[in-house]
Design an enzyme around this catalytic site. Structure first.
Site, PDB file in Angstrom:
ATOM      1  N   SER A 129       1.515  -7.729  -1.266  1.00 23.13           N
ATOM      2  CA  SER A 129       2.401  -8.306  -0.433  1.00 23.13           C
ATOM      3  C   SER A 129       1.607 -10.045  -0.114  1.00 23.13           C
ATOM      4  O   SER A 129       1.653 -10.964   0.222  1.00 23.13           O
ATOM      5  CB  SER A 129       2.809  -8.746   1.219  1.00 23.13           C
ATOM      6  OG  SER A 129       1.482  -7.822   1.959  1.00 23.13           O
ATOM      7  N   THR A 183       0.861  -1.029  -0.116  1.00 22.13           N
ATOM      8  CA  THR A 183       0.316  -0.136  -0.076  1.00 22.13           C
ATOM      9  C   THR A 183       0.989   0.813   0.283  1.00 22.13           C
ATOM     10  O   THR A 183       0.743   1.820  -0.784  1.00 22.13           O
ATOM     11  CB  THR A 183      -0.806  -0.085   1.136  1.00 22.13           C
ATOM     12  OG1 THR A 183      -2.135  -0.891   1.461  1.00 22.13           O
ATOM     13  CG2 THR A 183      -1.509   1.314   1.289  1.00 22.13           C
ATOM     14  N   THR A 221       1.402  -4.098   4.555  1.00 22.85           N
ATOM     15  CA  THR A 221       1.501  -4.516   6.173  1.00 22.85           C
ATOM     16  C   THR A 221       1.210  -6.007   5.570  1.00 22.85           C
ATOM     17  O   THR A 221       1.245  -6.721   7.540  1.00 22.85           O
ATOM     18  CB  THR A 221       0.603  -3.792   6.627  1.00 22.85           C
ATOM     19  OG1 THR A 221      -0.878  -3.536   5.973  1.00 22.85           O
ATOM     20  CG2 THR A 221       1.333  -2.570   6.727  1.00 22.85           C
ATOM     21  N   ASP A 222      -0.024  -6.561   4.944  1.00 20.28           N
ATOM     22  CA  ASP A 222      -0.308  -7.919   5.499  1.00 20.28           C
ATOM     23  C   ASP A 222      -0.129  -8.944   5.391  1.00 20.28           C
ATOM     24  O   ASP A 222       0.145  -9.366   6.396  1.00 20.28           O
ATOM     25  CB  ASP A 222      -1.228  -8.314   4.394  1.00 20.28           C
ATOM     26  CG  ASP A 222      -2.859  -7.158   4.264  1.00 20.28           C
ATOM     27  OD1 ASP A 222      -3.261  -6.655   4.722  1.00 20.28           O
ATOM     28  OD2 ASP A 222      -3.316  -7.185   2.917  1.00 20.28           O
TER      29      ASP A 222
HETATM   30  N1  ASP Z   1      -2.735  -5.623   0.812  1.00 18.61           N
HETATM   31  C1  ASP Z   1      -0.947  -4.606   1.370  1.00 18.61           C
HETATM   32  C2  ASP Z   1      -0.238  -5.132   0.769  1.00 18.61           C
HETATM   33  O1  ASP Z   1      -0.115  -6.209   2.371  1.00 18.61           O
HETATM   34  C3  ASP Z   1      -1.879  -3.510   2.586  1.00 18.61           C
HETATM   35  C4  ASP Z   1      -1.065  -2.948   2.865  1.00 18.61           C
HETATM   36  O2  ASP Z   1       0.049  -2.708   2.220  1.00 18.61           O
HETATM   37  O3  ASP Z   1      -1.529  -2.273   3.787  1.00 18.61           O
HETATM   38  O4  ASP Z   1       1.073  -5.354  -0.054  1.00 18.61           O
END
Ligand code: ASP
Length: 206
Positions: A64, A22, A95-96
């Protein structure tokens, strides 16, 4: 004056490894998609030039949740290959699954005598009230601080790589340290504070 001027220590040389997430997202016709390069991320955080110089490696541009074990090994190799050239490493990551990469790197890089700092954000760089600029700046501050080890830096908290957990899917403060307090904090004034002694690097490669 001696060779080392305490008031103006030499700038730390850091490598940003960009992997998507993200933090690097832009709005596209198919919704948010990782699109910003590492250099574009750095352009949003001009304060960095006050304490470090940065090179960038655009390793992948993934959400991710699509990251594989091989992708994670590529991140570990990118750090190893550049270990001699840089004082520290910052990995921009979705973050995931940031916690999974942090845990793997914690073990794979246990003998590395350099800081490796993962970060990401809940809102894209450039979005209103995004946590991205602060998280990237804080991560670089921790990487420049010099403590060896793999940590995650998010929302002002320094989390051990093997303790990092994402516990919330929308709020900005989305990460915690499982089973022990965070290792430290980065204040809004930019000061890095370590509350827990950082374990020394392992004596041998894993
Ligand atoms: N779906 C995104 C990822 O993990 C979520 C994020 O980065 O906050 O790449």
């Amino acid at each position: 004056m001696g060779l080392f001027d305490k008031k103006n220590p030499p700038m730390k040389k850091l490598l940003l490894i960009a992997t998507g997430g993200t933090i690097a997202c832009r709005e596209t016709e198919n919704g948010l998609s990782p699109a910003l390069s590492g250099a574009e991320l750095l352009d949003c955080v001009p304060k960095l030039s006050e304490f470090c110089t940065m090179d960038v490696r655009d390793l992948m541009q993934l959400d991710s949740t699509d990251m594989t074990a091989d992708d994670r090994l590529r991140i570990a190799h990118a750090v190893r290959q550049n270990a001699e050239r840089y004082d520290g490493f910052v990995i921009a990551h979705g973050t995931d699954t940031l916690a999974y990469t942090a845990a793997l790197l914690y073990h794979l890089l246990a003998d590395l005598v350099k800081p490796v700092v993962l970060t990401g954000s809940m809102l894209p760089m450039g979005a209103p009230d995004s946590d991205a600029p602060r998280n990237l700046l804080d991560a670089c501050r921790v990487a420049a601080d010099g403590h060896a080890g793999v940590v995650a830096v998010l929302c002002g908290k320094i989390l051990a790589g093997n303790r990092t957990v994402k516990f919330h899917s929308t709020q900005i403060d989305a990460f915690l340290s499982a089973g022990m307090p965070p290792l430290g904090t980065v204040g809004t004034d930019g000061r890095v504070r370590w509350d827990v002694p950082v374990a020394p690097p392992a004596q041998s490669a894993p």
